[in-house]
Design a protein around this motif. Sequence first.
Motif: not given
Length: 451
Positions: A53-58, A318-326
Amino acid sequence: MQDSKKTSKPGAIQQLQKRSVKAGAKRVWLILVVLIVAMVWFAQQSINAYWLQTYQRKSPLQALDQYAWWRAGAEFYDTAETGYQMVLTDTAEWFEQVTASFNETRGEVVTGRSSTLERTSANLSSVVERVPEVLAQESAQKSIKEKEQELRDELPPTVTTQAESSLLTTQPPYYNQAVRTLLVDTAAGLIGLAQKSEKLTSAEQRLEPPKNDQVLVLDGTQATDGATTSDCMGVDEPQQVVLRDGEKVFFAGDSLMQSIAPHLRQRLKKEYDIDSINLSKPSTGLSYAGFFDWPATIEDTLANNSDIGVMMVFIGANDAQAFIDTKDAQQRPVKFRSERWTEVYQQRITRILDAAEAAGVQVVWIGLPHMRNARYQDKMAYINTLLHDSVTGRALWLPIADLLGGDTYLDSMAINGKTVRIRRKDGIHLSREGDAYVADYIWPYLCYASQ
């Protein structure tokens, strides 16, 4: 020679002390390292979710998922969390039973006191009604005594003695003292009852929950009784889902669902002997498929459990965050509320509904409650709108925002005449009482139809 031996002894002791201190320090450091590793092993899912959620990566820790011993930490955490929720639910039910028993006993005591008060009042009324009669008798007694005195004055002593004897045997009974005694006893009894009632009222006031500045009073008309077989006469009604013998209920969602599900699961088993599957998981949602893929999990669960009849979903906090576009080759984060974000999010909702429809499973989708933080609430309102628009017509949508405060967030509210705290201190999760209240709201929408 002796002096050299004396000086060598303190030096040897100091060296031993230094070695002991170093060894102790090493043990302390080793214990700290083991504890830190154990904590990371146990809380790996929360760390992974925060990192994503913080760094938008695994999270770097996810590289260890290939090892069974590492995955066991996540499984142990899930088991512990589920057990904790079950203990909370069992404790809440035990407390409710004890409270109900106490209230029932107190009701019997109050009823007994009321009956005693009524009998005492009746006795007092009877006494009051007899007062004029007693006064008349007292007046007659006075008159008789006056005549008796006149006779004593006029007649000889022997005659006076005979007349006195005759009058004493014919005069009406004189019981003023008995009346006074009855009145005094009755008044004392009434005063005692009043004092006890005052003490009981004072004790009840001291036991009232602490007041909250944000309080909503409801009229207490919400249904809490469970659906019965007769409730399923109108199975075509869109306001109910039908549970049948041999079917299971599947619970999916985040920590909000994790705290509500145990209430419903126990009631389903107790009243209808219906089993359930609870896969609710903290820190999950539809945004971070890389951390936990809910659409894929639901598809697999429905495919492997053909006896699921109803699925309940409570997700989105928990969904109000940016996410990675696969689908993006550069794996760039997609900004929250952007057109692409909204498109992907709705696709994931649709994927869940498609899986349920293909499996012939009815869906109950629970809306999000109001949140205390204004900025967070604004994000939740957006997600809630997306959820509502996506599931309407395909699932039973149960909004709970109005149930828990109308147009605003509330920490506490009045339920059945008592002020109850319904939210936890974080302003997000529901309290134990709030979970039970929402579960009671959901229950009537579950219609059991025995075959």
